[in-house]
Enzyme design. Sequence first.
Site, PDB file in Angstrom:
ATOM      1  N   GLY A  16       1.161  -0.909   0.135  1.00 47.02           N
ATOM      2  CA  GLY A  16       0.422   0.065   0.074  1.00 47.02           C
ATOM      3  C   GLY A  16       1.324   1.234   0.383  1.00 47.02           C
ATOM      4  O   GLY A  16       0.512   2.236  -0.775  1.00 47.02           O
ATOM      5  N   ARG A  32      -7.746  -3.104  -1.725  1.00 46.01           N
ATOM      6  CA  ARG A  32      -7.703  -1.882  -0.932  1.00 46.01           C
ATOM      7  C   ARG A  32      -8.300  -0.325  -1.499  1.00 46.01           C
ATOM      8  O   ARG A  32      -8.483  -0.496  -2.838  1.00 46.01           O
ATOM      9  CB  ARG A  32      -6.837  -2.000  -0.287  1.00 46.01           C
ATOM     10  CG  ARG A  32      -5.817  -3.220   0.441  1.00 46.01           C
ATOM     11  CD  ARG A  32      -4.613  -3.187   0.935  1.00 46.01           C
ATOM     12  NE  ARG A  32      -4.448  -2.040   2.067  1.00 46.01           N
ATOM     13  CZ  ARG A  32      -3.496  -2.119   3.019  1.00 46.01           C
ATOM     14  NH1 ARG A  32      -2.505  -2.473   2.152  1.00 46.01           N
ATOM     15  NH2 ARG A  32      -2.821  -1.422   3.291  1.00 46.01           N
ATOM     16  N   SER A  87      -4.554   9.316   7.774  1.00 48.85           N
ATOM     17  CA  SER A  87      -3.743   8.107   6.651  1.00 48.85           C
ATOM     18  C   SER A  87      -2.471   8.866   7.168  1.00 48.85           C
ATOM     19  O   SER A  87      -2.029   9.840   5.883  1.00 48.85           O
ATOM     20  CB  SER A  87      -4.226   7.111   5.476  1.00 48.85           C
ATOM     21  OG  SER A  87      -3.034   6.853   5.005  1.00 48.85           O
ATOM     22  N   ASP A 144       0.017  -0.431  12.791  1.00 45.40           N
ATOM     23  CA  ASP A 144       0.554  -1.792  13.029  1.00 45.40           C
ATOM     24  C   ASP A 144       0.390  -2.438  14.158  1.00 45.40           C
ATOM     25  O   ASP A 144       0.677  -3.683  13.899  1.00 45.40           O
ATOM     26  CB  ASP A 144       1.645  -1.275  12.327  1.00 45.40           C
ATOM     27  CG  ASP A 144       1.485  -1.364  10.488  1.00 45.40           C
ATOM     28  OD1 ASP A 144       0.218  -0.715  10.527  1.00 45.40           O
ATOM     29  OD2 ASP A 144       2.815  -0.963  10.505  1.00 45.40           O
ATOM     30  N   LYS A 191      -7.079  -3.193   5.752  1.00 46.79           N
ATOM     31  CA  LYS A 191      -4.962  -3.223   5.493  1.00 46.79           C
ATOM     32  C   LYS A 191      -4.590  -4.505   4.701  1.00 46.79           C
ATOM     33  O   LYS A 191      -6.109  -4.687   4.300  1.00 46.79           O
ATOM     34  CB  LYS A 191      -4.689  -3.437   7.524  1.00 46.79           C
ATOM     35  CG  LYS A 191      -4.488  -2.468   8.306  1.00 46.79           C
ATOM     36  CD  LYS A 191      -3.844  -1.197   7.660  1.00 46.79           C
ATOM     37  CE  LYS A 191      -4.358  -0.018   8.100  1.00 46.79           C
ATOM     38  NZ  LYS A 191      -2.619   0.898   7.260  1.00 46.79           N
ATOM     39  N   ARG A 216       0.919  -9.540   9.061  1.00 46.84           N
ATOM     40  CA  ARG A 216       1.003  -8.765  11.227  1.00 46.84           C
ATOM     41  C   ARG A 216       0.604  -9.603  11.669  1.00 46.84           C
ATOM     42  O   ARG A 216       0.614 -10.312  12.686  1.00 46.84           O
ATOM     43  CB  ARG A 216       1.010  -7.514  11.432  1.00 46.84           C
ATOM     44  CG  ARG A 216       1.492  -6.466  10.504  1.00 46.84           C
ATOM     45  CD  ARG A 216       1.284  -4.872  10.884  1.00 46.84           C
ATOM     46  NE  ARG A 216       2.297  -4.691   9.799  1.00 46.84           N
ATOM     47  CZ  ARG A 216       3.716  -3.584   9.647  1.00 46.84           C
ATOM     48  NH1 ARG A 216       4.006  -4.403  10.848  1.00 46.84           N
ATOM     49  NH2 ARG A 216       3.774  -3.214   9.214  1.00 46.84           N
TER      50      ARG A 216
END
Length: 434
Positions: free
Chosen positions: A96, A124, A168, A315, A342, A390
């Site tokens: 991204g 996304r 963001s 994150d 995400k 993640r």
Amino acid sequence: MDIKILKAKEHIHKEIKNLPGDKSIAHRSLIIGCIPKGTYNIYNFPKGNDCVVTLKNMEKLGAKVIYEDEYKLKVISPGIEEFKKDVGVLNCDNSGTTVRLLLGILCAANIKAVLIGDESLSKRPMKRILEPLRLMGGVFECSEDKLPINTTKLSNLESIEYLMTVSSAQVKSALLIAALVAKKDIVVKEVLSTRDHTEIMMKYLGADIKCKENSITLEKSNLSSKDIFIPGDISSAAFIIGLCILAKESSVTLKDVLLNPSRRKFIDILKDMGADINMDIKETRNGELVGDIKVKSSNLKGIEIEAKYTPSIIDEIPLISVLAAFSEGTTIIKSVDELKVKESNRVDGIINNLKNCGIQSHYDNGDLFIKGGNSYISKDINIESQKDHRIAMAFAVLSIRNLKSTNINHWEYTNISFPNSIKFFSEFLNMVET
Ligand code: S3P
């Protein structure tokens, strides 16, 4: 590739050096670093897939990158004016940050390209970035504001003052980069502050940029090339910190990690939960704070995490959720909706995988609730990583408290942000590839 985690190790006392460089700074070291014409070195550039994707795309635009050794990249940039004007397809794969920051460069420099990505990136939302870039005068062709995005039509950017509608750092960065390249002034206002690596990098390279109370003003500037050192990724360090907290009688020192205040909020939160963590800020390198983190095994208690902190821990929420399961009481993480867009829907990833482990959690009206009070799990578990780095790593942290086996699918996705993750996780876990 799946990974099977068997018995956890105990009594670990280690000093961990050479963490791969921070992903966010790495993207910017090439995308912003290549704007001026010149030659510079990048130290500790990580070989994770997202960063390599940025590197390859910058090469397509005209930068020359030479691996001088394991630790050092030499970059020769022709400067933005001399970038190629028609580059065809730029594949951003899973990243991204690559696609959003590149959009700023492409429309400002009128470079014709078609941006594409993998299955996850193609789903996304890109409206958040296309909308303000269109307000500046950017012209894009795409369907439903998703990839593929075509920049073949001419853009003519103007100065704007923009109040961010989504918190963001990627959006903020793309706007600042677009204005810098188009040589227009810009004011970007944030409701909640996000990571500030773009502002720091621009300032370090000579931009006239001022940040005051969530308002960033960039005036027409010329940058010059300078060497960039990338400190250890604090978001990767977070998983090692999590492992150490949950491990039995262990302590770890992580050396030369990024300690930028806009990225280290999760440390304050873990401290509030009762974790024994200390930071030692040692120096500033290219405007970024760098130092060591010391952590010891700790007993945690659940807390409520306010919505205003979400962008600064975005994150680390999967990791915090896993740690919350082993804390006393319930943890509430407010305003987690951004997690749904995400690399995968991380709210689902957290809740469904916790459920697999017999741990209760739920989502209600934007907030995530995790019931703590668990000490150990004692069953064979299959974690669905959702091909999300993640989620995979957060649940590898959880596995340290599983007395039986934990299987995590698509572990190879950890290479998105944490190259060689097995080497670091293996300090705490017995892991085998299956
Ligand atoms: C990043 C910003 C964050 C973060 C991502 C990296 C960056 O995304 O989740 O891993 O380097 O700017 P958002 O800007 O979508 O919050």
